[in-house]
Design a protein around this motif. Structure first.
Motif, mmCIF file in Angstrom:
data_model
loop_
_atom_site.group_PDB
_atom_site.id
_atom_site.type_symbol
_atom_site.label_atom_id
_atom_site.label_comp_id
_atom_site.label_asym_id
_atom_site.label_seq_id
_atom_site.Cartn_x
_atom_site.Cartn_y
_atom_site.Cartn_z
ATOM 1 N N PRO A 1 0.825 -1.213 0.000
ATOM 2 C CA PRO A 1 0.000 0.000 0.000
ATOM 3 C C PRO A 1 0.858 1.262 0.000
ATOM 4 N N SER A 2 0.377 2.265 -0.717
ATOM 5 C CA SER A 2 1.131 3.500 -0.882
ATOM 6 C C SER A 2 1.332 4.222 0.449
ATOM 7 N N THR A 3 2.548 4.756 0.621
ATOM 8 C CA THR A 3 2.826 5.586 1.794
ATOM 9 C C THR A 3 2.746 7.070 1.432
ATOM 10 N N GLN A 4 2.375 7.368 0.190
ATOM 11 C CA GLN A 4 2.268 8.755 -0.246
ATOM 12 C C GLN A 4 1.189 9.478 0.553
ATOM 13 N N GLU A 5 1.477 10.704 0.943
ATOM 14 C CA GLU A 5 0.522 11.460 1.742
ATOM 15 C C GLU A 5 0.141 12.795 1.106
ATOM 16 N N TYR A 6 0.827 13.200 0.035
ATOM 17 C CA TYR A 6 0.520 14.468 -0.630
ATOM 18 C C TYR A 6 0.123 14.188 -2.071
ATOM 19 N N PHE A 7 -0.993 14.776 -2.512
ATOM 20 C CA PHE A 7 -1.524 14.494 -3.840
ATOM 21 C C PHE A 7 -1.933 15.801 -4.530
ATOM 22 N N GLU A 8 -1.731 15.838 -5.842
ATOM 23 C CA GLU A 8 -2.240 16.915 -6.686
ATOM 24 C C GLU A 8 -3.411 16.347 -7.487
ATOM 25 N N VAL A 9 -4.572 16.958 -7.350
ATOM 26 C CA VAL A 9 -5.780 16.502 -8.048
ATOM 27 C C VAL A 9 -6.384 17.697 -8.751
ATOM 28 N N GLY A 10 -6.152 17.792 -10.072
ATOM 29 C CA GLY A 10 -6.608 18.976 -10.786
ATOM 30 C C GLY A 10 -5.969 20.217 -10.168
ATOM 31 N N ASP B 1 -3.254 17.122 1.393
ATOM 32 C CA ASP B 1 -2.235 16.632 2.315
ATOM 33 C C ASP B 1 -2.922 15.705 3.309
ATOM 34 N N TYR B 2 -2.700 14.409 3.129
ATOM 35 C CA TYR B 2 -3.370 13.436 3.991
ATOM 36 C C TYR B 2 -2.890 13.541 5.434
ATOM 37 N N SER B 3 -1.627 13.896 5.642
ATOM 38 C CA SER B 3 -1.074 13.949 6.996
ATOM 39 C C SER B 3 -1.760 15.010 7.847
ATOM 40 N N THR B 4 -2.200 16.100 7.203
ATOM 41 C CA THR B 4 -2.902 17.165 7.934
ATOM 42 C C THR B 4 -4.411 17.149 7.665
ATOM 43 N N GLN B 5 -4.844 16.251 6.735
ATOM 44 C CA GLN B 5 -6.241 16.115 6.338
ATOM 45 C C GLN B 5 -6.796 17.398 5.724
ATOM 46 N N LYS B 6 -5.923 18.140 5.025
ATOM 47 C CA LYS B 6 -6.338 19.408 4.431
ATOM 48 C C LYS B 6 -6.413 19.315 2.907
ATOM 49 N N LEU B 7 -7.521 19.804 2.369
ATOM 50 C CA LEU B 7 -7.745 19.919 0.935
ATOM 51 C C LEU B 7 -7.697 21.406 0.594
ATOM 52 N N GLN B 8 -6.806 21.790 -0.333
ATOM 53 C CA GLN B 8 -6.603 23.212 -0.603
ATOM 54 C C GLN B 8 -6.734 23.527 -2.090
ATOM 55 N N ARG B 9 -7.245 24.725 -2.360
ATOM 56 C CA ARG B 9 -7.341 25.220 -3.738
ATOM 57 C C ARG B 9 -7.373 26.743 -3.707
ATOM 58 N N GLN B 10 -6.480 27.348 -4.459
ATOM 59 C CA GLN B 10 -6.443 28.805 -4.625
ATOM 60 C C GLN B 10 -6.515 29.548 -3.291
ATOM 61 N N GLY B 11 -5.695 29.089 -2.353
ATOM 62 C CA GLY B 11 -5.606 29.774 -1.068
ATOM 63 C C GLY B 11 -6.668 29.388 -0.067
#
Length: 232
Positions: free
Chosen positions: A130-139, A144-154
């Motif tokens: 299983p992936s240990t990646q915690e940061y993803f770019e989606v569109g 950031d899975y480690s902080t459980q934050k989804l961000q877009r344009q500030g």
């Protein structure tokens, strides 16, 4: 081996169908051509295929319906749609029907071949850790899975633990089908009916969070699960 990969091609354009069949066979892929959806389904039922290439606009049964019926018999066989349509709604409908890829006409033979090879490589991959990646770019989003934050344009959205875990699994399977039972067993630890309904609620929430980017969609894959689709 290529010669073990058998392709079902359903295309009602006589010239294109013949051209594609001949090209794929020259490249080492035994290819059966059918001209309408009903004939394609009958042939799929009577012979084993490793990949299906379906035109969307077919006589007797359209490609979307054909894909859904193929999925009822075989949930894992890869499906590529060919279409002259360019609307995003049609692409989404194709992925909902279980498509692994979607190619707009006109296209080059080389492009189709590369798509086939990429899909078959993925299908042939062995299970990995299983992936240990915690940061993803989606569109236009970053997650950031480690902080459980989804961000877009500030702007930042803090997700709940289950929202974050589900989005992480979807990101790890981007443009691939995440099986419903797999997500339920990993996040909810049980794939019973009530947990399945709970997951549907979380999928709805994630769709709401991602809706500001029209190129990102979470689609239902008929009879299988969900797919995080990034339209480019």
């Amino acid at each position: 081996m290529k010669d073990e990969i058998k392709i079902l091609l359903v295309e009602d354009d006589n010239n294109l169908g013949q051209l594609l069949q001949e090209y794929l066979q020259i490249k080492g892929y035994p290819t059966t051509l059918r001209r309408d959806g009903e004939a394609g389904l009958d042939t799929f039922h009577t012979a084993g295929f490793d990949l299906c290439i379906l035109d969307v606009m077919l006589p007797k049964m359209d490609g979307f319906t054909l894909a859904e019926k193929i999925r009822e018999q075989n949930k894992k066989v890869p499906i590529i749609f060919l279409t002259a349509k360019s609307m995003k709604e049609d692409a989404i409908k194709g992925f909902k029907a279980g498509a692994d890829d979607y190619i707009h006409k006109p296209f080059s033979m080389e492009e189709l071949l590369l798509r086939i090879e990429a899909i078959m490589r993925r299908v042939g991959e062995q299970p990995v850790t299983p992936s240990t990646q915690e940061y993803f770019e989606v569109g236009s989003f970053s997650f950031d899975y480690s902080t459980q934050k989804l961000q877009r344009q500030g702007e930042s959205k803090k997700l709940t633990s289950k929202e974050a875990a589900l989005l992480k699994m979807l990101c790890e399977h981007k443009n691939q089908t995440l099986e419903r039972s797999k997500a339920l067993k990993k996040i909810w630890l049980d794939d019973n009916y009530f947990n399945a309904r709970s997951m549907d609620v979380y999928i709805t929430k994630l769709r709401k969070y991602l809706k500001s980017d029209e190129n990102i969609q979470i689609v239902n894959v008929h009879g299988q699960g969900f797919k995080l689709v990034e339209l480019v």
